[in-house]
Design a protein around this motif. Structure first.
Motif, PDB file in Angstrom:
ATOM      1  N   GLU A   1      11.301  57.476 -37.628  1.00 19.50           N
ATOM      2  CA  GLU A   1      10.161  58.275 -37.620  1.00 19.50           C
ATOM      3  C   GLU A   1      10.805  59.754 -38.323  1.00 19.50           C
ATOM      4  N   VAL A   2      11.903  59.967 -38.441  1.00 19.29           N
ATOM      5  CA  VAL A   2      12.642  60.803 -39.065  1.00 19.29           C
ATOM      6  C   VAL A   2      12.486  60.672 -40.570  1.00 19.29           C
ATOM      7  N   GLY A   3      12.900  59.582 -41.013  1.00 19.95           N
ATOM      8  CA  GLY A   3      12.599  58.950 -42.233  1.00 19.95           C
ATOM      9  C   GLY A   3      11.229  59.081 -42.955  1.00 19.95           C
ATOM     10  N   ASP A   4      10.166  58.794 -41.895  1.00 22.12           N
ATOM     11  CA  ASP A   4       8.539  58.943 -42.445  1.00 22.12           C
ATOM     12  C   ASP A   4       8.456  60.371 -42.416  1.00 22.12           C
ATOM     13  N   GLN A   5       8.916  61.172 -41.725  1.00 25.22           N
ATOM     14  CA  GLN A   5       8.547  62.549 -41.672  1.00 25.22           C
ATOM     15  C   GLN A   5       9.078  63.135 -43.079  1.00 25.22           C
ATOM     16  N   VAL A   6      10.607  62.785 -43.475  1.00 21.44           N
ATOM     17  CA  VAL A   6      11.272  63.407 -44.539  1.00 21.44           C
ATOM     18  C   VAL A   6      10.440  63.156 -45.913  1.00 21.44           C
ATOM     19  N   VAL A   7       9.983  61.624 -45.919  1.00 22.76           N
ATOM     20  CA  VAL A   7       9.258  61.407 -46.942  1.00 22.76           C
ATOM     21  C   VAL A   7       7.867  61.910 -46.972  1.00 22.76           C
ATOM     22  N   ALA A   8       7.149  62.221 -46.053  1.00 21.96           N
ATOM     23  CA  ALA A   8       5.879  62.765 -46.109  1.00 21.96           C
ATOM     24  C   ALA A   8       6.010  64.097 -46.471  1.00 21.96           C
ATOM     25  N   ASP A   9       6.914  64.836 -45.929  1.00 21.38           N
ATOM     26  CA  ASP A   9       7.339  66.273 -46.368  1.00 21.38           C
ATOM     27  C   ASP A   9       7.549  66.267 -48.040  1.00 21.38           C
ATOM     28  N   LEU A  10       8.370  65.627 -48.456  1.00 16.99           N
ATOM     29  CA  LEU A  10       8.660  65.172 -50.035  1.00 16.99           C
ATOM     30  C   LEU A  10       7.296  65.044 -50.676  1.00 16.99           C
ATOM     31  N   GLU A  11       6.777  63.957 -50.109  1.00 15.61           N
ATOM     32  CA  GLU A  11       5.219  63.614 -50.953  1.00 15.61           C
ATOM     33  C   GLU A  11       4.399  64.805 -51.121  1.00 15.61           C
ATOM     34  N   GLN A  12       4.232  65.575 -49.874  1.00 17.56           N
ATOM     35  CA  GLN A  12       3.335  66.806 -49.944  1.00 17.56           C
ATOM     36  C   GLN A  12       3.850  67.656 -50.909  1.00 17.56           C
ATOM     37  N   LYS A  13       5.153  67.996 -51.084  1.00 21.88           N
ATOM     38  CA  LYS A  13       5.763  68.989 -51.956  1.00 21.88           C
ATOM     39  C   LYS A  13       5.595  68.583 -53.410  1.00 21.88           C
ATOM     40  N   LYS A  14       5.593  66.974 -53.664  1.00 26.20           N
ATOM     41  CA  LYS A  14       5.431  66.833 -55.053  1.00 26.20           C
ATOM     42  C   LYS A  14       3.957  66.746 -55.566  1.00 26.20           C
ATOM     43  N   ALA A  15       3.040  66.339 -54.573  1.00 29.13           N
ATOM     44  CA  ALA A  15       1.696  66.625 -54.787  1.00 29.13           C
ATOM     45  C   ALA A  15       1.028  68.041 -54.926  1.00 29.13           C
ATOM     46  N   GLU A  16       1.747  68.901 -54.236  1.00 25.55           N
ATOM     47  CA  GLU A  16       1.533  70.418 -54.587  1.00 25.55           C
ATOM     48  C   GLU A  16       1.784  70.642 -55.803  1.00 25.55           C
ATOM     49  N   TRP A  17       3.235  70.293 -56.231  1.00 28.15           N
ATOM     50  CA  TRP A  17       3.842  70.748 -57.395  1.00 28.15           C
ATOM     51  C   TRP A  17       2.922  70.145 -58.641  1.00 28.15           C
ATOM     52  N   ILE A  18       2.546  68.837 -58.572  1.00 26.98           N
ATOM     53  CA  ILE A  18       1.652  68.435 -59.704  1.00 26.98           C
ATOM     54  C   ILE A  18       0.467  68.960 -59.713  1.00 26.98           C
ATOM     55  N   GLY A  19      -0.031  69.284 -58.542  1.00 33.83           N
ATOM     56  CA  GLY A  19      -1.349  69.928 -58.453  1.00 33.83           C
ATOM     57  C   GLY A  19      -1.451  71.238 -59.318  1.00 33.83           C
ATOM     58  N   GLU A  20      -0.283  71.974 -58.952  1.00 29.74           N
ATOM     59  CA  GLU A  20      -0.241  73.425 -59.722  1.00 29.74           C
ATOM     60  C   GLU A  20      -0.216  73.135 -61.314  1.00 29.74           C
ATOM     61  N   ALA A  21       0.536  71.988 -61.804  1.00 30.69           N
ATOM     62  CA  ALA A  21       0.838  71.978 -63.200  1.00 30.69           C
ATOM     63  C   ALA A  21      -0.349  71.358 -63.690  1.00 30.69           C
ATOM     64  N   LEU A  22      -1.134  70.524 -62.965  1.00 34.37           N
ATOM     65  CA  LEU A  22      -2.277  70.042 -63.877  1.00 34.37           C
ATOM     66  C   LEU A  22      -3.646  70.982 -63.192  1.00 34.37           C
ATOM     67  N   GLY A  23      -3.681  71.941 -62.814  1.00 40.67           N
ATOM     68  CA  GLY A  23      -4.522  72.962 -62.496  1.00 40.67           C
ATOM     69  C   GLY A  23      -5.709  72.902 -63.311  1.00 40.67           C
ATOM     70  N   ASP A  24      -5.715  72.853 -64.608  1.00 37.99           N
ATOM     71  CA  ASP A  24      -7.114  72.624 -65.380  1.00 37.99           C
ATOM     72  C   ASP A  24      -7.711  71.353 -65.423  1.00 37.99           C
ATOM     73  N   TRP A  25      -6.859  70.465 -64.977  1.00 36.29           N
ATOM     74  CA  TRP A  25      -7.572  68.849 -64.961  1.00 36.29           C
ATOM     75  C   TRP A  25      -8.685  68.893 -63.748  1.00 36.29           C
ATOM     76  N   GLU A  26      -9.383  67.973 -63.811  1.00 38.47           N
ATOM     77  CA  GLU A  26     -10.511  67.637 -63.178  1.00 38.47           C
ATOM     78  C   GLU A  26      -9.856  66.433 -62.391  1.00 38.47           C
ATOM     79  N   ASP A  27     -10.458  66.446 -60.882  1.00 36.61           N
ATOM     80  CA  ASP A  27      -9.961  65.091 -60.061  1.00 36.61           C
ATOM     81  C   ASP A  27     -10.166  63.941 -60.892  1.00 36.61           C
ATOM     82  N   THR A  28     -11.353  63.717 -61.285  1.00 36.91           N
ATOM     83  CA  THR A  28     -11.611  62.508 -62.074  1.00 36.91           C
ATOM     84  C   THR A  28     -10.604  62.045 -63.277  1.00 36.91           C
ATOM     85  N   GLN A  29     -10.190  63.080 -63.758  1.00 31.66           N
ATOM     86  CA  GLN A  29      -9.078  62.824 -65.098  1.00 31.66           C
ATOM     87  C   GLN A  29      -7.725  62.368 -64.345  1.00 31.66           C
TER      88      GLN A  29
END
Length: 163
Positions: A100-128
């Motif tokens: 469970e700890v391993g699952d949570q650690v990865v979930a936290d990392l995936e969330q951070k990475k998704a937010e980081w990429i989202g900021e970087a691609l802020g001018d892109w559309e979801d479809t792109q």
């Protein structure tokens, strides 16, 4: 017919840059935690996504030697992020799964990475972004299949040639 070598060469530059972003992500604090060794972080993430499996399956999928995976598995097990149990089909082999700890650690990392990429691609559309994800996924599947199939054919040819 397929793409020309020149066209594929054009693809290599952005792929190298994409691979280099891994280092940038780590420098920006997008690492798992102090308890997860850097080299084992990718293996932990893969185990979360694949589910319970053998070391040999992880090594085959990552296209590395099982000894590399075994060292990383030991690190993750010592950190309490994965467990192992005997495979009921072959008790000489272990099945690995995340805790469970391993699952949570990865979930936290995936969330951070998704937010980081989202900021970087802020001018892109979801479809792109979806289209890019689809194309990259398709390309990686084909490259992986080609690499593994070529390796399997080469290995079997070598075995047959040594008989």
């Amino acid at each position: 017919m397929g793409p020309t070598p020149e066209t594929c060469g054009e693809l290599l530059r952005p792929l190298r840059a994409l691979m280099g972003l891994k280092q940038v992500a780590l420098q920006r604090g997008l690492q798992l935690s102090d308890q997860v060794p850097y080299a084992a972080a990718g293996l932990l993430t893969e185990l979360v996504h694949r589910g319970e499996c053998r070391v040999s399956d992880l090594a085959h999928h990552r296209i590395v030697d099982a000894s590399v995976v075994s060292r990383q598995v030991n690190q993750l097990e010592q950190a309490g992020l994965i467990t192992r149990r005997p495979d009921p089909a072959d008790r000489r082999v272990s099945l690995l799964r995340t805790t469970e700890v391993g699952d949570q650690v990865v979930a936290d990392l995936e969330q951070k990475k998704a937010e980081w990429i989202g900021e970087a691609l802020g001018d892109w559309e979801d479809t792109q972004v979806r289209e890019l994800a689809r194309l990259l996924g398709d390309a990686m599947s084909d490259i992986r299949r080609h690499t593994i199939e070529d390796g399997d054919h080469a290995d079997s040819g070598m075995r047959e040639g040594t008989r």
